[in-house]
Write a protein that holds these residues in place. Structure first.
Motif, PDB file in Angstrom:
ATOM      1  N   GLU A   1     -35.861  30.279 -88.563  1.00 47.61           N
ATOM      2  CA  GLU A   1     -37.122  30.197 -88.147  1.00 47.61           C
ATOM      3  C   GLU A   1     -37.142  29.909 -86.656  1.00 47.61           C
ATOM      4  O   GLU A   1     -37.820  30.605 -85.757  1.00 47.61           O
ATOM      5  N   GLU A   2     -35.973  28.967 -86.128  1.00 49.02           N
ATOM      6  CA  GLU A   2     -35.833  29.034 -84.635  1.00 49.02           C
ATOM      7  C   GLU A   2     -35.546  30.429 -84.169  1.00 49.02           C
ATOM      8  O   GLU A   2     -35.968  30.662 -82.844  1.00 49.02           O
ATOM      9  N   ILE A   3     -34.532  31.131 -84.814  1.00 49.85           N
ATOM     10  CA  ILE A   3     -34.282  32.372 -84.254  1.00 49.85           C
ATOM     11  C   ILE A   3     -35.259  33.291 -84.131  1.00 49.85           C
ATOM     12  O   ILE A   3     -35.737  33.821 -82.958  1.00 49.85           O
ATOM     13  N   LEU A   4     -36.051  33.050 -85.007  1.00 52.51           N
ATOM     14  CA  LEU A   4     -37.627  34.044 -84.947  1.00 52.51           C
ATOM     15  C   LEU A   4     -38.552  33.532 -83.775  1.00 52.51           C
ATOM     16  O   LEU A   4     -38.737  34.354 -82.876  1.00 52.51           O
ATOM     17  N   ASP A   5     -38.655  32.296 -83.826  1.00 47.01           N
ATOM     18  CA  ASP A   5     -39.119  31.784 -82.679  1.00 47.01           C
ATOM     19  C   ASP A   5     -38.636  32.364 -81.109  1.00 47.01           C
ATOM     20  O   ASP A   5     -39.301  32.759 -80.092  1.00 47.01           O
ATOM     21  N   GLU A   6     -37.383  32.195 -81.318  1.00 45.93           N
ATOM     22  CA  GLU A   6     -36.656  32.589 -79.807  1.00 45.93           C
ATOM     23  C   GLU A   6     -36.985  34.044 -79.342  1.00 45.93           C
ATOM     24  O   GLU A   6     -37.315  34.565 -78.603  1.00 45.93           O
ATOM     25  N   ILE A   7     -36.840  34.852 -80.575  1.00 48.28           N
ATOM     26  CA  ILE A   7     -37.246  36.352 -80.345  1.00 48.28           C
ATOM     27  C   ILE A   7     -38.517  36.520 -80.045  1.00 48.28           C
ATOM     28  O   ILE A   7     -38.844  37.343 -79.199  1.00 48.28           O
ATOM     29  N   ASN A   8     -39.681  35.638 -80.491  1.00 49.49           N
ATOM     30  CA  ASN A   8     -40.931  35.933 -80.147  1.00 49.49           C
ATOM     31  C   ASN A   8     -40.982  35.450 -78.802  1.00 49.49           C
ATOM     32  O   ASN A   8     -41.977  36.107 -77.969  1.00 49.49           O
ATOM     33  N   GLN A   9     -40.441  34.443 -78.391  1.00 51.61           N
ATOM     34  CA  GLN A   9     -40.572  33.746 -77.044  1.00 51.61           C
ATOM     35  C   GLN A   9     -40.123  34.625 -75.925  1.00 51.61           C
ATOM     36  O   GLN A   9     -40.364  34.382 -74.896  1.00 51.61           O
ATOM     37  N   ALA A  10     -38.994  35.422 -76.267  1.00 50.25           N
ATOM     38  CA  ALA A  10     -38.117  35.703 -75.460  1.00 50.25           C
ATOM     39  C   ALA A  10     -38.818  36.775 -74.166  1.00 50.25           C
ATOM     40  O   ALA A  10     -38.583  36.301 -73.009  1.00 50.25           O
ATOM     41  N   ASP A  11     -39.698  37.366 -74.594  1.00 50.50           N
ATOM     42  CA  ASP A  11     -40.426  38.135 -73.670  1.00 50.50           C
ATOM     43  C   ASP A  11     -41.355  37.243 -72.518  1.00 50.50           C
ATOM     44  O   ASP A  11     -41.344  37.620 -71.326  1.00 50.50           O
ATOM     45  N   ASP A  12     -42.004  36.156 -73.199  1.00 51.53           N
ATOM     46  CA  ASP A  12     -42.721  35.290 -72.353  1.00 51.53           C
ATOM     47  C   ASP A  12     -41.619  34.568 -71.422  1.00 51.53           C
ATOM     48  O   ASP A  12     -41.887  34.533 -70.261  1.00 51.53           O
ATOM     49  N   GLN A  13     -40.640  34.383 -71.963  1.00 53.13           N
ATOM     50  CA  GLN A  13     -39.534  33.438 -71.075  1.00 53.13           C
ATOM     51  C   GLN A  13     -39.053  34.489 -69.852  1.00 53.13           C
ATOM     52  O   GLN A  13     -39.091  34.101 -68.698  1.00 53.13           O
TER      53      GLN A  13
ATOM     54  N   ALA B   1     -40.768  37.027 -68.550  1.00 50.48           N
ATOM     55  CA  ALA B   1     -41.713  36.967 -67.753  1.00 50.48           C
ATOM     56  C   ALA B   1     -41.997  36.248 -66.957  1.00 50.48           C
ATOM     57  O   ALA B   1     -42.242  36.428 -65.819  1.00 50.48           O
ATOM     58  N   GLY B   2     -41.354  34.842 -67.332  1.00 51.15           N
ATOM     59  CA  GLY B   2     -41.632  33.781 -66.252  1.00 51.15           C
ATOM     60  C   GLY B   2     -40.767  34.103 -64.900  1.00 51.15           C
ATOM     61  O   GLY B   2     -41.067  33.521 -63.834  1.00 51.15           O
ATOM     62  N   PHE B   3     -39.625  35.000 -65.055  1.00 51.40           N
ATOM     63  CA  PHE B   3     -39.239  35.105 -63.721  1.00 51.40           C
ATOM     64  C   PHE B   3     -39.739  36.142 -62.925  1.00 51.40           C
ATOM     65  O   PHE B   3     -38.944  36.688 -61.742  1.00 51.40           O
ATOM     66  N   SER B   4     -40.738  36.986 -63.381  1.00 54.31           N
ATOM     67  CA  SER B   4     -41.390  38.044 -62.747  1.00 54.31           C
ATOM     68  C   SER B   4     -41.926  37.779 -61.284  1.00 54.31           C
ATOM     69  O   SER B   4     -41.510  38.693 -60.355  1.00 54.31           O
ATOM     70  N   ASP B   5     -42.417  36.704 -61.077  1.00 58.29           N
ATOM     71  CA  ASP B   5     -42.732  36.488 -59.755  1.00 58.29           C
ATOM     72  C   ASP B   5     -41.639  36.439 -58.669  1.00 58.29           C
ATOM     73  O   ASP B   5     -41.523  36.485 -57.274  1.00 58.29           O
ATOM     74  N   ILE B   6     -40.342  36.020 -59.147  1.00 55.70           N
ATOM     75  CA  ILE B   6     -39.267  35.961 -58.228  1.00 55.70           C
ATOM     76  C   ILE B   6     -38.784  37.446 -57.907  1.00 55.70           C
ATOM     77  O   ILE B   6     -38.413  37.492 -57.016  1.00 55.70           O
ATOM     78  N   GLN B   7     -38.769  37.970 -59.001  1.00 57.24           N
ATOM     79  CA  GLN B   7     -38.155  39.460 -58.625  1.00 57.24           C
ATOM     80  C   GLN B   7     -39.271  40.581 -58.027  1.00 57.24           C
ATOM     81  O   GLN B   7     -38.798  41.344 -57.504  1.00 57.24           O
ATOM     82  N   ILE B   8     -40.450  40.389 -58.254  1.00 58.41           N
ATOM     83  CA  ILE B   8     -41.407  41.272 -57.760  1.00 58.41           C
ATOM     84  C   ILE B   8     -42.311  40.496 -56.590  1.00 58.41           C
ATOM     85  O   ILE B   8     -42.658  39.654 -56.552  1.00 58.41           O
ATOM     86  N   HIS B   9     -42.126  41.484 -55.275  1.00 54.04           N
ATOM     87  CA  HIS B   9     -42.774  40.889 -54.088  1.00 54.04           C
ATOM     88  C   HIS B   9     -43.858  41.736 -53.928  1.00 54.04           C
ATOM     89  O   HIS B   9     -44.189  42.764 -54.351  1.00 54.04           O
ATOM     90  N   PRO B  10     -44.848  41.127 -53.083  1.00 51.81           N
ATOM     91  CA  PRO B  10     -46.039  41.756 -52.616  1.00 51.81           C
ATOM     92  C   PRO B  10     -45.650  42.977 -52.201  1.00 51.81           C
ATOM     93  O   PRO B  10     -44.948  43.102 -51.260  1.00 51.81           O
ATOM     94  N   GLY B  11     -46.565  43.998 -52.365  1.00 49.14           N
ATOM     95  CA  GLY B  11     -46.167  45.298 -51.595  1.00 49.14           C
ATOM     96  C   GLY B  11     -45.274  46.239 -52.273  1.00 49.14           C
ATOM     97  O   GLY B  11     -45.081  47.257 -51.678  1.00 49.14           O
TER      98      GLY B  11
END
Lengths: 459, 394
Positions: free
Chosen positions: B198-210, B212-222
């Protein structure tokens, strides 16, 4: 595809009134030559009759024009430069430089008001970052300027609809159409061909063609040469003589720089194919197709991998042609799996649309990706290109300097550029019709090659 | 083979729903069917595998750990064989096996403290594997010091990665089979393993969101971001970034430009991004060199990451990565940790998987069908040197 079906009816009316060759540029020259001779003969006879009478008048008038020519000459000269430097997009610029106010000007400005509206509609969807690039557009024949010759009208339509697509067939069609223009040209009283023809007759044709689709580099080159040729005529040259000279020159250009070049390149390139090679090519290019068939004709046994652009699908036709010629073909409809396919090849043959002064190749979109993958895999990349396609004035370092937007895919929903730019470091060699020893020269040597090879057509 | 499945639209969701109504074997067969027909692919594979293994643990009869391990292994290797180019399946199977061993080890340690280390179990694995075809069932397991099942996801992930290669592990060889696991503890083990899955499943499901949490570090305005065939992971990443930044997304894909469909591709994503004020441009082009000068970074997701850092990706991503390298634009690869494979890419992987040529050369086109050998490659291998950043959910 849709374009081609539309093209036929539009080509037809043009064929009727003016030249029979209205449709020939699209197809081959073989039958063009015969029909042409007929029409040209007819026209010439007619022209001669009229001209005999007029020549006397022209001679008389020349004394009065005496002051005019220098100014017009300058206009024409700068015009030549304009075409050379800007041939790609700036119809307007050529126009403003080239045309001293004359009878046809009002008609242009009369048409202009409607143009921006049309243009805006078409271009409004283009994403901002690519908005500087030109795009072919279809101008209804009714909207075209009245000065545009019917043969040129037909060619323009065919270009706008991409029925004439690659640089050489466009060039050929243009030259044949210009031939018609020259044939039907009559110097008005008080003018001479060398002063009047370019700004008043030729330039409107060029403008129209440029509006239909940005000129290709070969066309720019040929027009520059043509204008140079016209300007070289002495002001006293008899009109017939000048026209004869121009027509001969155009035939020579077509023969030497297109027909013979194609033959020479195909032969040279076919020699570079070895027994048992696997040749990889991208899309469909006339020269590559000729080369492969020639090599097959020589009895060589080799495989071909055709990588296609799914948005053009020319490669599919090439693959079929080759397969019918008995060459084993592997067809890949897209760039997927490019690395392993390229690595398995022994040679990459690419066709070029143009080559810039810095050696970079202007070719259908996707070529650069193939060339780069090949170079990275250590596979030879050989480009086939006629020298008429070489641009010795302009340089391009990325694909956004000179490019065209696909008129059918020009919005943010679906956007596409027609060409890309291959850096010369990804090209092992260029095979041209020049250079006797094999004709395999690195891209950097192109300028030297052009300089060394005195252009026989200029003088 | 799976008659009960015939009436349904074959999809993973339907399959999961049908778990309770059909036998375990039927469920496995249905999943294998879906995998073989590529009706379950990509990220769904991981989820599907975890689900089916959960069923295996829950439904199959087993009396001790050995039996459970061998059952999971045999089911796992069947799944792996049915989709050889979905390494994620193997990863999940390994995770589950590691989980079972951990739980068993914990039990045993509780039973007789001071006995040999858990690595015993390891040596068991190969001998109990009835089918060798699965590409070396390398035992991946957390180091023996971490044994609690109540680990947080990220922590267990970390340990997963930090595990030493089996050959380096100190006490291999001397094996004391786990057969002494008491039947009484089977129930406890079952529920613990189920929790773990179940935990593995949770991890798989949450991975995308986790990620995505880094997105604003990598993508800059413009920025101009080239998203190559945006998967769900990439979509979420971009949408998250769109909530904070103004940038332009250039979407490219290798999809067949069949009339109508190409115009609509990624419509949902584009709608979301446009709503957030982010411009999108859909490219209808295979070659990407023409656009790269405009682009600031290239983002795509991987199907799997190999031991050497190489990637298994949707075909065409390689063209994007290569073009980006030419202009020295960063290539960011989104890859949840469950896609990291402890294998090296095989030749087959680098040659790519072949897909249906039907979308490019239709069967109606007789002359083409006769004349052409069509090869539509649908996966690519990207060597590690073309990748700048691996963005994971850790």
């Amino acid at each position: 595809m849709a374009a081609e079906t539309n093209e036929a009816p539009e080509g037809a009316p043009a064929t009727q009134d003016g030249a029979k060759t209205g449709s020939t540029p699209a197809n081959a020259t073989a039958n063009a030559a015969t029909t042409e001779k007929l029409t040209s003969a007819q026209l010439k006879a007619k022209a001669k009759a009229e001209k005999a009478a007029r020549r006397a008048q022209v001679k008389e008038a020349r004394a009065t024009v005496g002051t005019g020519p220098p100014a017009q000459d300058k206009g024409a000269a700068s015009d030549g430069k304009g075409a050379k430097g800007k041939g790609k997009q700036d119809g307007q610029q050529t126009q403003s430089k080239g045309g001293p106010p004359q009878a046809h000007r009002p008609s242009i400005s009369g048409r202009r008001p409607s143009m921006p509206i049309v243009e805006k509609d078409v271009r409004s969807g283009i994403p901002d970052s690519f908005s500087h690039l030109p795009m072919a557009k279809r101008i209804p024949t009714s909207q075209a300027q009245k000065d545009v010759h019917s043969a040129v009208l037909a060619v323009g339509q065919q270009m706008a609809t991409f029925a004439l697509n690659d640089s050489i067939s466009r060039l050929k069609a243009t030259l044949l159409a210009f031939r018609k223009v020259i044939e039907s040209y009559e110097t008005p009283e008080g003018n001479s061909l060398s002063r009047h023809f370019v700004p008043h007759v030729l330039n409107p044709q060029i403008e129209y063609l440029t509006e239909c689709r940005p000129m290709c580099f070969a066309m720019g080159n040929a027009i520059r040469l043509l204008k140079g040729k016209v300007n070289k005529f002495d002001i006293d040259t008899a009109e017939d003589e000048a026209k004869e000279g121009l027509l001969e020159w155009i035939d020579l250009l077509i023969n030497e720089r297109i027909t013979m070049a194609e033959y020479a390149i195909a032969r040279n390139a076919a020699q570079s194919i070895n027994e048992g090679d696997t040749i990889l090519t991208y899309g469909r290019h006339r020269l590559v197709e000729k080369t492969l068939l020639e090599a097959k004709h020589d009895g060589k046994i080799f495989d071909v991998t055709v990588i296609d652009d799914p948005f053009e699908r020319g490669g599919q036709e090439l693959a079929k042609t080759l397969r019918h010629a008995g060459i084993p073909v592997l067809y890949s409809p897209n760039l997927g799996g490019l690395r392993p396919k390229v690595a398995a090849a022994s040679n990459v043959l690419l066709g070029g649309e143009a080559i810039f002064a810095n050696g970079s190749l202007h070719a259908p979109s996707g070529t650069a990706d193939v060339a780069m993958a090949a170079m990275n895999a250590g596979v030879k990349v050989i480009v086939l290109c006629e020298t008429i396609n070489f641009d010795r004035d302009r340089v391009s370092v990325d694909s956004l300097t000179y490019n065209e937007i696909d008129p059918e895919r020009n919005t943010a929903d679906c956007f596409r550029l027609l060409f890309d730019n291959t850096h010369d470091k990804y090209i092992t060699g260029v095979i041209t019709e020049f250079e006797s020893g094999g004709g395999n020269s690195p891209a950097q040597a192109i300028l030297a090659l052009l300089r060394k090879q005195e252009d026989p057509l200029i003088d | 083979m799976a008659p009960s499945q015939a009436s349904h639209v074959p999809s993973l969701d339907n399959l999961i729903k049908s778990f309770n109504s059909q036998s375990l074997e039927a469920s496995i067969e249905s999943l294998i069917f879906l995998l073989k027909r590529r009706q379950v692919k990509g990220d769904e594979c991981a989820k599907a595998t975890a689900h089916i293994l959960r069923q295996v643990v829950a439904k199959s009869k087993w009396r001790d750990v050995d039996e459970l391990l061998s059952r999971v292994q045999s089911v796992g290797s069947r799944l792996v064989r049915s989709a050889p180019l979905e390494p994620v399946i193997g990863n999940v199977v390994r995770r589950v096996l590691g989980l079972i061993r951990d739980e068993a080890n914990e039990d045993r340690n509780a039973d007789d403290i001071g006995s040999e280390a858990a690595s015993d179990i390891q040596s068991l694995t190969p001998s109990t594997t009835p089918q060798p075809p699965r590409p070396r069932p390398t035992p991946i397991r957390p180091s023996p010091s971490v044994l609690s099942s109540g680990l947080t996801v990220s922590k267990s992930m970390f340990n997963l990665l930090s595990v030493k290669a089996p050959s380096e592990s100190p006490v291999t060889g001397a094996s004391t089979p786990l057969s002494q696991a008491q039947p009484a503890s089977v129930h406890a083990l079952r529920s613990e393993v189920m929790d773990g899955i179940e935990e593995i499943l949770d991890e798989i499901n949450q991975a995308d969101d986790q990620i995505a949490g880094f997105s604003d570090i990598q993508i800059h305005p413009g920025d101009y971001v080239l998203a190559y065939q945006p998967s769900r992971t990439v979509e979420r990443f971009l949408v998250k970034a769109a909530s904070k930044r103004r940038f332009t997304v250039i979407i490219a894909s290798l999809e067949s430009p069949s009339p109508g469909s190409s115009e609509l591709s990624y419509a949902a994503l584009r709608k979301k991004l446009n709503a957030a004020g982010v411009n999108t441009i859909n490219l209808a082009s295979n070659g990407l060199m023409a656009y790269i000068p405009r682009v600031n970074k290239v983002i795509f997701s991987a199907k799997a990451v190999y031991q050497n850092g190489g990637l298994l990706v949707d075909s065409g991503s390689c063209v994007a990565a290569q073009a980006a390298r030419e202009y020295l634009k960063p290539v960011i690869v989104l890859c949840p940790v469950y896609k990291f494979c402890p294998e090296d890419p095989s030749d087959e992987v680098s040659r790519g998987e072949l897909g249906s040529p039907g979308s490019y050369v239709s069967y109606a086109n007789g002359s083409a069908v006769d004349a052409l050998d069509v090869e539509n490659t649908v996966t690519d291998y990207i060597p590690p040197d073309l990748v700048d950043v691996y963005l994971t959910n850790l």
